[in-house]
Design an enzyme around this catalytic site. Structure first.
Site, mmCIF file in Angstrom:
data_model
loop_
_atom_site.group_PDB
_atom_site.id
_atom_site.type_symbol
_atom_site.label_atom_id
_atom_site.label_comp_id
_atom_site.label_asym_id
_atom_site.label_seq_id
_atom_site.Cartn_x
_atom_site.Cartn_y
_atom_site.Cartn_z
ATOM 1 N N HIS A 58 0.828 -1.208 0.000
ATOM 2 C CA HIS A 58 0.000 0.000 0.000
ATOM 3 C C HIS A 58 0.860 1.255 0.000
ATOM 4 O O HIS A 58 1.405 1.657 1.029
ATOM 5 C CB HIS A 58 -0.885 -0.015 1.250
ATOM 6 C CG HIS A 58 -1.970 1.001 1.249
ATOM 7 N ND1 HIS A 58 -3.225 0.731 1.741
ATOM 8 C CD2 HIS A 58 -2.019 2.283 0.827
ATOM 9 C CE1 HIS A 58 -3.993 1.807 1.622
ATOM 10 N NE2 HIS A 58 -3.273 2.762 1.070
ATOM 11 N N ASP A 151 -8.974 3.192 -3.025
ATOM 12 C CA ASP A 151 -8.354 3.634 -1.779
ATOM 13 C C ASP A 151 -8.342 5.153 -1.680
ATOM 14 O O ASP A 151 -8.051 5.852 -2.642
ATOM 15 C CB ASP A 151 -6.923 3.125 -1.669
ATOM 16 C CG ASP A 151 -6.291 3.530 -0.351
ATOM 17 O OD1 ASP A 151 -6.705 2.982 0.679
ATOM 18 O OD2 ASP A 151 -5.440 4.435 -0.356
ATOM 19 N N HIS A 178 -10.854 0.162 1.034
ATOM 20 C CA HIS A 178 -10.722 1.306 1.936
ATOM 21 C C HIS A 178 -12.043 1.363 2.704
ATOM 22 O O HIS A 178 -13.050 1.821 2.181
ATOM 23 C CB HIS A 178 -10.487 2.591 1.144
ATOM 24 C CG HIS A 178 -10.491 3.834 1.974
ATOM 25 N ND1 HIS A 178 -9.330 4.479 2.366
ATOM 26 C CD2 HIS A 178 -11.500 4.560 2.511
ATOM 27 C CE1 HIS A 178 -9.637 5.538 3.084
ATOM 28 N NE2 HIS A 178 -10.949 5.618 3.188
ATOM 29 N N ASP A 283 1.056 2.624 3.730
ATOM 30 C CA ASP A 283 0.174 3.731 3.333
ATOM 31 C C ASP A 283 0.992 5.003 3.139
ATOM 32 O O ASP A 283 0.570 6.104 3.519
ATOM 33 C CB ASP A 283 -0.950 3.948 4.344
ATOM 34 C CG ASP A 283 -2.131 4.726 3.750
ATOM 35 O OD1 ASP A 283 -2.084 5.064 2.550
ATOM 36 O OD2 ASP A 283 -3.093 5.008 4.487
ATOM 37 N N PRO A 297 -5.021 14.288 4.945
ATOM 38 C CA PRO A 297 -4.623 13.158 5.791
ATOM 39 C C PRO A 297 -3.509 12.341 5.149
ATOM 40 O O PRO A 297 -3.459 12.192 3.929
ATOM 41 C CB PRO A 297 -5.914 12.337 5.877
ATOM 42 C CG PRO A 297 -6.619 12.605 4.585
ATOM 43 C CD PRO A 297 -6.278 14.023 4.207
#
Length: 400
Positions: A58, A151, A178, A283, A297
């Site tokens: 990811h 995602d 997600h 991520d 974010p």
């Protein structure tokens, strides 16, 4: 490339022992004691730990369209510095990865850069609009496509998600979820994650699709995945380093899903120990300083992942180093279909040399990623990546 690594403490998901490793033509050819071979480059590990390179399920590299945040070259260099030789990229670029043209661009650019292996996800719904999956028909015969995901947005319409899973099952694609119910995002992000996790697990059970739950972060979601696995669902899941290493008591850094409570970390640790959690996904989400100030974010993670995970999981919570290798190498390689992840004859010669005793202080100014957005700046951890080897070639070294 031909390379002989001498005097290494070899660690993978299965074993730990001292030996030499010979890589011929990019593959692990021999493992043994006091190996000798002419016409090869030699690295003396001097007792440092040699592990399979890490694989990230990811990451976000932002190219095309958002290269002020990250591009494929800077992202690949960040991955190499962090010990990674394979990444799975999300599709929230500009334009979004909903067409063959965009996907082929990323693949070709990754090959031009030539540092690491890259899987590019295709969006579940066209342009993340949540309405149509017709664009997926163009990928029916695409042998390189591994996963589809929206995602960063998620798929709100349950019937669309079910159709996408049916399509994915026909093509043996992974559906990466997600999990966020947008109707609860401004009310309770815990409920938002848990509701969507339960929905997608149910749809995966009904359709038989391969489901991968991204950035799982709550007690309830871990428990739901555990139940679903026990019932035979074809589901895997990842957790992030920041959901392991941070709690709401020590950080309010904005990521999605949010930093959680200690009880959630405890559930993640239990899930790692009993096999509910399959892998670590960073991520990796580079943003400009202005974007972060405006509330975007996400954080970068490729260059800090190993140190955080080794310190938190192995040194703090007593997870074995072999289990860490399983989480960061073996399982993600298996999920993404890469010939890596263990130090075994015939596997790609993708390895990482680490100093487990080295104390490191995370300094965002030393990141090779364009993104400097991290809440870990100034924190002390153990475990430094000394060198990263891809197909027998050193692609990163602290000596360079």
């Amino acid at each position: 490339m031909n390379l002989l690594i001498k005097n290494a403490n070899i660690v993978d998901a299965h074993e730990e022992f001292c030996a030499d490793v010979l890589i011929i033509d990019g593959k692990i050819a021999e493992i043994g004691i006091e190996l000798n071979k002419k016409d090869v480059e030699i690295i003396d590990a001097n007792g440092l730990t040699l592990m399979p390179s890490f694989i990230d399920t990811h990451a976000h590299f932002r190219e095309p369209g958002l290269t002020n945040k990250e591009d494929i070259e800077s992202g690949s260099k960040a991955a190499a510095k962090g010990g990674y030789t394979g990444v799975c990229l999300m599709g929230n670029t500009n334009p979004i990865c909903s067409s063959k043209e965009v996907v082929e661009y990323v693949r070709n650019r990754s090959k031009e850069v030539g540092l690491i292996d890259v899987h590019q996800c295709v969006s579940i719904t066209e342009n993340f609009a949540g309405k149509s999956i017709e664009h997926l028909n163009a990928f029916d015969n695409d042998k390189e496509l591994v996963a589809i995901t929206d995602d960063g947005v998620g798929v709100m319409d349950s019937s669309i998600m079910m159709k996408a899973m049916e399509k994915a099952k026909e093509n043996n694609w992974i559906v990466m979820s997600h999990a966020e119910d947008k109707t609860f995002s401004k009310i309770d992000m815990r409920i938002a994650e848990d509701l969507m996790t339960i929905r997608d697990l149910y749809l995966a059970k009904v359709t038989g699709a391969r489901l991968h739950m991204a950035h799982v972060s709550t007690v309830e979601s871990i428990n739901a995945i555990r139940r679903s696995k026990s019932e035979g669902a074809n589901v895997t899941c990842e957790v992030t380093p920041h959901h392991i290493g941070l709690t709401t008591e020590i950080s309010n850094y904005r990521v999605n899903p949010p930093i959680r409570k200690q009880e959630d970390i405890d559930a993640i640790i239990a899930g790692i120990k009993d096999g509910t959690v399959d892998c670590i996904g960073t991520d990796h989400a580079p943003h400009t300083e202005e974007d972060k100030q405006n509330g975007a974010p996400g954080m970068v993670g490729l260059e800090t992942s190993f140190s955080i995970c080794y310190t938190e999981l192995v040194k703090k919570y007593g997870i074995s180093i072999n289990k860490l290798s399983e989480l960061m190498s073996k399982n993600p390689a298996n999920i993404l279909g890469m010939n890596k992840g263990t130090i075994t004859v015939g596997k790609d010669g993708d390895l990482v040399l680490v100093d487990l005793n080295k104390e490191v202080v995370i300094d965002r100014e030393t990141f090779v990623s364009k993104g400097k957005n991290t809440p870990f700046h100034g924190r002390k951890y153990y475990g430094e990546v000394i060198a990263t080897i891809k197909a027998g070639k050193v692609i990163y070294s602290t000596n360079v």
